[in-house]
Design a protein around this motif. Structure first.
Motif, PDB file in Angstrom:
ATOM      1  N   VAL A   1       0.842  -1.196   0.000  1.00 23.89           N
ATOM      2  CA  VAL A   1       0.000   0.000   0.000  1.00 23.89           C
ATOM      3  C   VAL A   1       0.879   1.249   0.000  1.00 23.89           C
ATOM      4  O   VAL A   1       1.847   1.337   0.764  1.00 23.89           O
ATOM      5  CB  VAL A   1      -0.935   0.035   1.235  1.00 23.89           C
ATOM      6  CG1 VAL A   1      -1.773   1.318   1.236  1.00 23.89           C
ATOM      7  CG2 VAL A   1      -1.833  -1.195   1.265  1.00 23.89           C
ATOM      8  N   ILE A   2       0.514   2.219  -0.831  1.00 26.87           N
ATOM      9  CA  ILE A   2       1.208   3.503  -0.839  1.00 26.87           C
ATOM     10  C   ILE A   2       0.155   4.616  -0.809  1.00 26.87           C
ATOM     11  O   ILE A   2      -0.859   4.538  -1.508  1.00 26.87           O
ATOM     12  CB  ILE A   2       2.141   3.642  -2.071  1.00 26.87           C
ATOM     13  CG1 ILE A   2       2.928   4.953  -2.010  1.00 26.87           C
ATOM     14  CG2 ILE A   2       1.387   3.521  -3.378  1.00 26.87           C
ATOM     15  CD1 ILE A   2       4.090   4.990  -3.000  1.00 26.87           C
ATOM     16  N   GLY A   3       0.365   5.616   0.033  1.00 22.00           N
ATOM     17  CA  GLY A   3      -0.595   6.700   0.199  1.00 22.00           C
ATOM     18  C   GLY A   3      -0.119   8.007  -0.414  1.00 22.00           C
ATOM     19  O   GLY A   3       0.781   8.028  -1.257  1.00 22.00           O
ATOM     20  N   TYR A   4      -0.749   9.088   0.045  1.00 21.52           N
ATOM     21  CA  TYR A   4      -0.422  10.412  -0.497  1.00 21.52           C
ATOM     22  C   TYR A   4      -0.699  11.459   0.587  1.00 21.52           C
ATOM     23  O   TYR A   4      -1.754  11.448   1.194  1.00 21.52           O
ATOM     24  CB  TYR A   4      -1.284  10.714  -1.728  1.00 21.52           C
ATOM     25  CG  TYR A   4      -0.694  11.753  -2.676  1.00 21.52           C
ATOM     26  CD1 TYR A   4      -0.266  11.381  -3.946  1.00 21.52           C
ATOM     27  CD2 TYR A   4      -0.560  13.079  -2.308  1.00 21.52           C
ATOM     28  CE1 TYR A   4       0.280  12.316  -4.819  1.00 21.52           C
ATOM     29  CE2 TYR A   4      -0.014  14.015  -3.171  1.00 21.52           C
ATOM     30  CZ  TYR A   4       0.401  13.631  -4.425  1.00 21.52           C
ATOM     31  OH  TYR A   4       0.958  14.568  -5.293  1.00 21.52           O
ATOM     32  N   ASP A   5       0.242  12.338   0.828  1.00 19.15           N
ATOM     33  CA  ASP A   5       0.174  13.495   1.735  1.00 19.15           C
ATOM     34  C   ASP A   5       1.299  13.521   2.760  1.00 19.15           C
ATOM     35  O   ASP A   5       1.748  14.576   3.167  1.00 19.15           O
ATOM     36  CB  ASP A   5      -1.156  13.600   2.516  1.00 19.15           C
ATOM     37  CG  ASP A   5      -2.309  14.106   1.664  1.00 19.15           C
ATOM     38  OD1 ASP A   5      -2.033  14.717   0.614  1.00 19.15           O
ATOM     39  OD2 ASP A   5      -3.473  13.881   2.043  1.00 19.15           O
ATOM     40  N   ASN A   6       1.725  12.330   3.239  1.00 18.92           N
ATOM     41  CA  ASN A   6       2.725  12.235   4.301  1.00 18.92           C
ATOM     42  C   ASN A   6       2.249  12.943   5.564  1.00 18.92           C
ATOM     43  O   ASN A   6       2.931  13.815   6.114  1.00 18.92           O
ATOM     44  CB  ASN A   6       4.086  12.790   3.857  1.00 18.92           C
ATOM     45  CG  ASN A   6       5.192  12.462   4.865  1.00 18.92           C
ATOM     46  OD1 ASN A   6       5.116  11.449   5.552  1.00 18.92           O
ATOM     47  ND2 ASN A   6       6.199  13.316   4.954  1.00 18.92           N
ATOM     48  N   CYS A   7       1.065  12.567   6.027  1.00 15.32           N
ATOM     49  CA  CYS A   7       0.561  13.093   7.292  1.00 15.32           C
ATOM     50  C   CYS A   7       1.374  12.518   8.451  1.00 15.32           C
ATOM     51  O   CYS A   7       1.960  11.447   8.346  1.00 15.32           O
ATOM     52  CB  CYS A   7      -0.910  12.725   7.471  1.00 15.32           C
ATOM     53  SG  CYS A   7      -1.991  13.541   6.288  1.00 15.32           S
ATOM     54  N   LEU A   8       1.367  13.237   9.552  1.00 10.66           N
ATOM     55  CA  LEU A   8       2.157  12.834  10.715  1.00 10.66           C
ATOM     56  C   LEU A   8       1.822  11.415  11.161  1.00 10.66           C
ATOM     57  O   LEU A   8       2.709  10.614  11.456  1.00 10.66           O
ATOM     58  CB  LEU A   8       1.902  13.821  11.865  1.00 10.66           C
ATOM     59  CG  LEU A   8       2.610  13.534  13.184  1.00 10.66           C
ATOM     60  CD1 LEU A   8       4.120  13.619  13.006  1.00 10.66           C
ATOM     61  CD2 LEU A   8       2.141  14.499  14.269  1.00 10.66           C
ATOM     62  N   TYR A   9       0.524  11.072  11.194  1.00  8.67           N
ATOM     63  CA  TYR A   9       0.109   9.760  11.685  1.00  8.67           C
ATOM     64  C   TYR A   9       0.611   8.627  10.818  1.00  8.67           C
ATOM     65  O   TYR A   9       0.752   7.495  11.294  1.00  8.67           O
ATOM     66  CB  TYR A   9      -1.424   9.674  11.741  1.00  8.67           C
ATOM     67  CG  TYR A   9      -2.085  10.649  12.678  1.00  8.67           C
ATOM     68  CD1 TYR A   9      -1.423  11.146  13.803  1.00  8.67           C
ATOM     69  CD2 TYR A   9      -3.392  11.086  12.446  1.00  8.67           C
ATOM     70  CE1 TYR A   9      -2.030  12.049  14.655  1.00  8.67           C
ATOM     71  CE2 TYR A   9      -4.008  11.988  13.308  1.00  8.67           C
ATOM     72  CZ  TYR A   9      -3.322  12.471  14.411  1.00  8.67           C
ATOM     73  OH  TYR A   9      -3.925  13.352  15.253  1.00  8.67           O
ATOM     74  N   SER A  10       0.896   8.889   9.554  1.00  4.45           N
ATOM     75  CA  SER A  10       1.260   7.812   8.634  1.00  4.45           C
ATOM     76  C   SER A  10       2.560   7.119   9.031  1.00  4.45           C
ATOM     77  O   SER A  10       2.762   5.952   8.728  1.00  4.45           O
ATOM     78  CB  SER A  10       1.362   8.344   7.199  1.00  4.45           C
ATOM     79  OG  SER A  10       2.395   9.312   7.090  1.00  4.45           O
ATOM     80  N   ALA A  11       3.431   7.844   9.723  1.00  8.15           N
ATOM     81  CA  ALA A  11       4.709   7.259  10.151  1.00  8.15           C
ATOM     82  C   ALA A  11       4.522   6.328  11.350  1.00  8.15           C
ATOM     83  O   ALA A  11       5.393   5.511  11.643  1.00  8.15           O
ATOM     84  CB  ALA A  11       5.703   8.361  10.506  1.00  8.15           C
ATOM     85  N   TYR A  12       3.386   6.440  12.032  1.00 10.75           N
ATOM     86  CA  TYR A  12       3.160   5.666  13.253  1.00 10.75           C
ATOM     87  C   TYR A  12       2.105   4.581  13.083  1.00 10.75           C
ATOM     88  O   TYR A  12       1.745   3.908  14.038  1.00 10.75           O
ATOM     89  CB  TYR A  12       2.759   6.612  14.398  1.00 10.75           C
ATOM     90  CG  TYR A  12       3.816   7.657  14.675  1.00 10.75           C
ATOM     91  CD1 TYR A  12       4.936   7.349  15.435  1.00 10.75           C
ATOM     92  CD2 TYR A  12       3.717   8.928  14.127  1.00 10.75           C
ATOM     93  CE1 TYR A  12       5.924   8.291  15.670  1.00 10.75           C
ATOM     94  CE2 TYR A  12       4.702   9.884  14.354  1.00 10.75           C
ATOM     95  CZ  TYR A  12       5.805   9.557  15.116  1.00 10.75           C
ATOM     96  OH  TYR A  12       6.788  10.490  15.345  1.00 10.75           O
TER      97      TYR A  12
END
Length: 337
Positions: free
Chosen positions: A271-282
């Motif tokens: 899966v790959i997303g878009y935006d690089n929100c803070l929560y995505s790293a956790y």
């Protein structure tokens, strides 16, 4: 009782006009006189009325911002960066959360103009063409559109290069050996959703990969949209090895639904997303994503707004933000699956 400008003038031994010029920096005043006025104002704890000052200097040092929702992590993080920039530049921010509702958007627009804000930042998905045309037609209210919203030759626009971002996502998946790639995105009437789908299709075609119709799913840009999109994808007769998802909120919702259905990420589905929100790293696993530089977007929006306020012009300009890939753990190489 609060001190008035007359109290400051009396203590400094000058006229109220001189006090006004010193505090507003609207005319040269001798240094010694300036010092007396500033000292008197400090001793009296004098705070000039923001309303009265705005009437004299024709601005309120406040900006309005229309945003779709602050519940979406991307918008929440962006608003935080905009507020930081406003504070640094001496501006107040009036935040209006439209919830994507046209009536609320229109109501907030009227309220902001009545409050005489110096300009409006726009990042919302629901708006009324006639109302914006009316405001833009006045040619006296600076507007900066941050990706979503109306397009006009007069307003300034800062836009993420979503087509390029989608290319980066698909290129990364292909480099990891993926050929069976799906897409879950937002409503196609929204510009970022359309551009990200266009970029996905272009990248797949350039790599001579098949775009399978039932693997291209339109949903919405929220957590629930990702959940429902993944549920639809898992109902297909065959499954992809990877999926590109239109934003991180959707991606997290989709990953949660997949894991509840017994799908292991990235072992069975990358899966790959878009935006690089803070929560995505956790998240678990940490989400590989396309970064929208939110701090840079906020800085450009405020600097562009201040430039237009201080130097009014009739033509708008387009600024393109370039995304980049952030590699984490939600994508696996095909050879390891």
């Amino acid at each position: 009782m609060s001190a008035t400008i007359k109290d400051v003038a009396l203590r400094a031994g000058v006229s109220t006009t001189t006090v006004s010029h010193v505090l507003n920096k609207t005319r040269f005043v001798a240094k010694a006189t300036q010092e007396r006025v500033l000292q008197a104002a400090e001793e009296l704890n004098y705070a000039p009325s923001a309303v009265a000052r705005s009437l004299k200097v024709k601005n309120t040092k406040s900006l309005g911002m229309l945003v779709t929702t602050t519940l979406n992590p991307f918008f929440a993080e962006l608003v935080n960066e905009v507020e930081k920039c406003c504070y640094r530049e001496g501006y107040n921010l009036v935040l209006c959360n439209t919830d994507g509702e046209l009536e609320k958007t229109n109501s907030y627009l009227r309220m902001l103009t009545q409050k005489r804000v110096d300009g409006i930042l726009v990042m919302c998905s629901a708006y009324d063409d006639s109302l914006f045309s009316s405001l833009i037609g006045q040619r006296n209210l600076p507007m900066v559109v941050m990706d979503w919203g109306p397009s006009d030759d007069y307003v300034d626009r800062i836009q993420d290069n979503s087509v390029k971002g989608a290319h980066l996502a698909i290129q990364h998946l292909i480099e990891q050996g993926h050929k069976r790639i799906a897409y879950i995105g937002g409503p196609l009437e929204k510009l970022p959703a359309k551009q990200r789908l266009d970029g996905f299709i272009e990248a797949m075609e350039q790599a001579n990969l098949v775009v399978q119709d039932d693997w291209v799913i339109e949903s919405d840009f929220e957590f629930e949209g990702g959940k429902l999109g993944m549920r639809q994808l898992l109902s297909c007769a065959s499954l992809p090895s990877a999926v590109f998802i239109g934003n991180d909120a959707m991606a997290m919702g989709a990953m949660s639904e997949a894991q509840l259905s017994g799908i292991k990420i990235p072992q069975q589905l990358s899966v790959i997303g878009y935006d690089n929100c803070l929560y995505s790293a956790y998240f678990s696993p940490p989400l590989t994503t396309i970064n929208q530089p939110k701090e840079r977007l906020a800085e450009l929006a405020i600097s562009t707004m201040i430039e237009r306020i201080e130097n009014p012009r009739q033509e708008g300009k387009m600024i393109m933000l370039e995304p980049n890939l952030v590699v984490r753990s939600s994508v696996a190489a095909v050879s390891t699956i």
